[in-house]
Design a protein around this motif. Structure first.
Motif, short mmCIF file in Angstrom:
data_model
loop_
_atom_site.label_atom_id
_atom_site.label_comp_id
_atom_site.label_asym_id
_atom_site.label_seq_id
_atom_site.Cartn_x
_atom_site.Cartn_y
_atom_site.Cartn_z
N LYS A 28 -12.97 -11.21 -12.31
CA LYS A 28 -14.16 -10.85 -13.08
C LYS A 28 -13.80 -10.56 -14.53
N ALA A 29 -14.70 -10.91 -15.43
CA ALA A 29 -14.62 -10.49 -16.83
C ALA A 29 -15.67 -9.40 -16.99
N ILE A 30 -15.24 -8.24 -17.46
CA ILE A 30 -16.17 -7.11 -17.58
C ILE A 30 -16.21 -6.60 -19.01
N THR A 31 -17.31 -5.97 -19.33
CA THR A 31 -17.47 -5.29 -20.62
C THR A 31 -17.87 -3.86 -20.35
N VAL A 32 -17.18 -2.93 -20.99
CA VAL A 32 -17.51 -1.51 -20.89
C VAL A 32 -18.08 -1.10 -22.24
N GLY A 33 -19.20 -0.40 -22.23
CA GLY A 33 -19.83 0.09 -23.45
C GLY A 33 -19.81 1.60 -23.50
N LEU A 34 -19.20 2.16 -24.54
CA LEU A 34 -19.18 3.61 -24.77
C LEU A 34 -20.08 3.93 -25.94
N ARG A 35 -20.89 4.94 -25.79
CA ARG A 35 -21.86 5.32 -26.81
C ARG A 35 -21.45 6.63 -27.47
N PRO A 36 -20.95 6.59 -28.72
CA PRO A 36 -20.61 7.85 -29.40
C PRO A 36 -21.88 8.58 -29.80
N TYR A 37 -21.78 9.90 -29.95
CA TYR A 37 -22.93 10.64 -30.48
C TYR A 37 -23.20 10.15 -31.90
N HIS A 38 -22.13 9.89 -32.65
CA HIS A 38 -22.22 9.23 -33.96
C HIS A 38 -20.83 8.71 -34.29
N ASN A 39 -20.76 7.77 -35.21
CA ASN A 39 -19.46 7.24 -35.64
C ASN A 39 -18.67 8.33 -36.34
N PRO A 40 -17.35 8.12 -36.48
CA PRO A 40 -16.52 9.13 -37.15
C PRO A 40 -17.03 9.44 -38.55
#
Length: 188
Positions: A134-146
Protein backbone atom coordinates in the motif's frame (compact mmCIF):
# COMPACT_ATOMS: atom_id res chain seq x y z
CA UNK A 1 24.57 -26.52 -31.53
CA UNK A 2 23.86 -22.91 -30.58
CA UNK A 3 20.13 -23.54 -30.80
CA UNK A 4 20.35 -26.50 -28.42
CA UNK A 5 22.31 -24.54 -25.74
CA UNK A 6 19.82 -21.66 -26.01
CA UNK A 7 16.88 -24.02 -25.53
CA UNK A 8 18.56 -25.51 -22.44
CA UNK A 9 19.05 -22.01 -21.07
CA UNK A 10 15.40 -21.16 -21.78
CA UNK A 11 14.26 -24.38 -20.06
CA UNK A 12 16.33 -23.60 -16.97
CA UNK A 13 15.02 -20.01 -16.88
CA UNK A 14 11.40 -21.20 -17.14
CA UNK A 15 11.94 -23.81 -14.40
CA UNK A 16 13.51 -21.24 -12.08
CA UNK A 17 10.68 -18.78 -12.64
CA UNK A 18 8.11 -21.50 -11.86
CA UNK A 19 9.95 -22.44 -8.66
CA UNK A 20 10.15 -18.76 -7.68
CA UNK A 21 6.43 -18.30 -8.19
CA UNK A 22 5.72 -21.21 -5.81
CA UNK A 23 7.72 -19.69 -2.96
CA UNK A 24 5.74 -18.07 -0.13
CA UNK A 25 5.50 -14.28 0.11
CA UNK A 26 8.22 -12.45 2.01
CA UNK A 27 8.10 -12.97 5.74
CA UNK A 28 9.13 -10.48 8.36
CA UNK A 29 12.25 -11.19 10.37
CA UNK A 30 11.91 -12.30 13.99
CA UNK A 31 14.96 -12.67 16.22
CA UNK A 32 15.29 -15.25 18.98
CA UNK A 33 14.39 -12.58 21.57
CA UNK A 34 11.09 -11.95 19.75
CA UNK A 35 12.05 -8.65 18.07
CA UNK A 36 10.24 -8.25 14.74
CA UNK A 37 11.73 -6.41 11.74
CA UNK A 38 10.40 -5.58 8.29
CA UNK A 39 11.93 -7.83 5.59
CA UNK A 40 11.87 -4.73 3.35
CA UNK A 41 11.11 -1.45 5.18
CA UNK A 42 8.64 1.15 3.91
CA UNK A 43 9.92 4.23 2.08
CA UNK A 44 9.22 7.88 2.81
CA UNK A 45 8.38 9.29 -0.61
CA UNK A 46 7.74 12.94 0.21
CA UNK A 47 6.56 15.49 2.75
CA UNK A 48 4.54 18.58 1.85
CA UNK A 49 2.53 21.31 3.52
CA UNK A 50 -0.58 23.03 2.22
CA UNK A 51 0.53 26.40 3.65
CA UNK A 52 4.19 27.39 4.00
CA UNK A 53 3.85 30.82 5.64
CA UNK A 54 5.16 31.18 9.19
CA UNK A 55 2.43 31.72 11.81
CA UNK A 56 -0.31 30.70 9.31
CA UNK A 57 -3.43 28.78 10.35
CA UNK A 58 -5.18 25.95 8.51
CA UNK A 59 -2.17 24.02 7.19
CA UNK A 60 -1.86 20.25 6.92
CA UNK A 61 1.49 18.47 6.76
CA UNK A 62 1.35 15.39 4.53
CA UNK A 63 3.80 12.47 4.70
CA UNK A 64 3.56 9.96 1.85
CA UNK A 65 4.89 6.41 2.39
CA UNK A 66 5.15 3.25 0.33
CA UNK A 67 4.90 -0.10 2.10
CA UNK A 68 6.52 -2.55 -0.32
CA UNK A 69 4.73 -5.77 -1.23
CA UNK A 70 7.70 -7.72 0.17
CA UNK A 71 7.71 -5.89 3.53
CA UNK A 72 6.91 -9.19 5.24
CA UNK A 73 4.91 -7.49 7.99
CA UNK A 74 2.08 -4.92 8.07
CA UNK A 75 2.69 -1.38 9.31
CA UNK A 76 1.47 -1.12 12.92
CA UNK A 77 2.86 2.21 14.14
CA UNK A 78 4.39 5.38 12.76
CA UNK A 79 6.27 8.10 14.63
CA UNK A 80 7.02 11.57 13.29
CA UNK A 81 9.69 13.40 15.27
CA UNK A 82 10.47 17.09 14.81
CA UNK A 83 14.25 16.91 14.60
CA UNK A 84 15.08 20.44 13.51
CA UNK A 85 13.37 23.83 13.63
CA UNK A 86 13.56 26.70 16.10
CA UNK A 87 9.90 26.56 17.11
CA UNK A 88 8.11 23.45 18.42
CA UNK A 89 5.08 22.52 16.32
CA UNK A 90 2.00 21.37 18.24
CA UNK A 91 -0.60 19.29 16.44
CA UNK A 92 -4.36 18.99 16.78
CA UNK A 93 -4.32 15.19 17.10
CA UNK A 94 -8.08 14.87 16.56
CA UNK A 95 -7.53 16.10 12.98
CA UNK A 96 -4.88 13.46 12.16
CA UNK A 97 -5.83 11.43 9.10
CA UNK A 98 -4.42 8.50 7.15
CA UNK A 99 -5.61 7.37 3.74
CA UNK A 100 -4.51 5.41 0.71
CA UNK A 101 -2.44 7.69 -1.51
CA UNK A 102 -4.45 8.77 -4.52
CA UNK A 103 -7.80 7.91 -2.90
CA UNK A 104 -8.80 9.99 0.12
CA UNK A 105 -11.97 7.93 0.50
CA UNK A 106 -9.93 4.84 1.45
CA UNK A 107 -9.16 5.86 5.02
CA UNK A 108 -7.10 3.88 7.51
CA UNK A 109 -8.29 3.68 11.11
CA UNK A 110 -6.05 5.20 13.74
CA UNK A 111 -6.37 3.46 17.09
CA UNK A 112 -4.31 5.91 19.09
CA UNK A 113 -2.55 9.18 18.27
CA UNK A 114 -0.45 11.00 20.86
CA UNK A 115 2.16 13.74 21.01
CA UNK A 116 5.07 13.95 23.42
CA UNK A 117 5.72 17.70 23.60
CA UNK A 118 9.09 17.29 25.31
CA UNK A 119 10.55 15.02 22.62
CA UNK A 120 8.49 16.70 19.84
CA UNK A 121 7.22 13.32 18.62
CA UNK A 122 3.80 12.28 17.32
CA UNK A 123 3.00 8.55 17.50
CA UNK A 124 0.10 6.85 15.76
CA UNK A 125 -1.07 3.24 15.85
CA UNK A 126 -3.01 1.81 12.92
CA UNK A 127 -5.90 -0.43 13.93
CA UNK A 128 -5.96 -2.68 11.97
CA UNK A 129 -2.34 -2.57 10.74
CA UNK A 130 -1.79 -1.57 7.10
CA UNK A 131 -0.98 -4.43 4.73
CA UNK A 132 2.15 -4.53 2.58
CA UNK A 133 1.80 -3.22 -0.96
CA UNK A 134 0.00 0.00 0.00
CA UNK A 135 0.95 3.62 -0.57
CA UNK A 136 -0.37 5.73 2.29
CA UNK A 137 -0.53 9.39 3.17
CA UNK A 138 -0.65 10.66 6.74
CA UNK A 139 -1.93 14.18 7.37
CA UNK A 140 -1.00 16.07 10.56
CA UNK A 141 -2.82 19.29 11.35
CA UNK A 142 -0.81 21.85 13.38
CA UNK A 143 -2.69 24.37 15.49
CA UNK A 144 -0.67 26.88 13.44
CA UNK A 145 2.61 26.91 11.53
CA UNK A 146 5.80 27.75 13.43
CA UNK A 147 6.22 31.38 14.49
CA UNK A 148 9.85 31.33 13.38
CA UNK A 149 10.55 30.84 9.67
CA UNK A 150 13.12 28.36 8.41
CA UNK A 151 13.65 24.70 7.59
CA UNK A 152 11.90 22.13 9.78
CA UNK A 153 12.92 18.47 9.59
CA UNK A 154 10.56 15.68 10.64
CA UNK A 155 12.08 12.21 11.07
CA UNK A 156 9.71 9.37 10.17
CA UNK A 157 10.03 5.90 11.73
CA UNK A 158 7.87 2.85 10.88
CA UNK A 159 7.19 -0.13 13.15
CA UNK A 160 5.93 -3.57 12.04
CA UNK A 161 3.35 -5.57 13.96
CA UNK A 162 4.45 -7.42 17.06
CA UNK A 163 4.75 -6.86 20.77
CA UNK A 164 8.47 -6.25 20.39
CA UNK A 165 8.88 -4.52 17.04
CA UNK A 166 11.96 -2.70 15.79
CA UNK A 167 11.38 0.75 14.30
CA UNK A 168 12.94 1.47 10.93
CA UNK A 169 13.96 5.10 10.31
CA UNK A 170 12.67 6.06 6.85
CA UNK A 171 14.24 9.50 6.51
CA UNK A 172 13.40 13.16 6.99
CA UNK A 173 10.45 15.11 5.68
CA UNK A 174 11.70 18.65 5.01
CA UNK A 175 9.27 21.56 5.27
CA UNK A 176 10.34 25.19 4.73
CA UNK A 177 8.29 27.99 6.27
CA UNK A 178 8.71 31.57 5.08
CA UNK A 179 8.14 34.89 6.76
CA UNK A 180 6.48 37.56 4.61
CA UNK A 181 9.80 39.40 4.54
CA UNK A 182 11.62 36.20 3.49
CA UNK A 183 9.31 35.77 0.50
CA UNK A 184 9.98 39.38 -0.62
CA UNK A 185 13.72 38.71 -0.76
CA UNK A 186 13.32 35.32 -2.47
CA UNK A 187 12.10 36.96 -5.67
CA UNK A 188 14.62 39.84 -5.88
Amino acid sequence: MAVRSYSRFASVAIALSLVGSCLPAAQGIQLADGTVYFAQPPSLLKATTTVNSARAWGATYYFKLQIPANAGEPLQQLTIHQQEGLDSVRFNLRKTQAFESGDRKQKFTLGEVKQDKKSRTVSMIFDPPISPGKAITVGLRPYHNPDISGVYLFGVTAFPTGEKSHGQFLGFGRLHFYDRHDSFFRFY
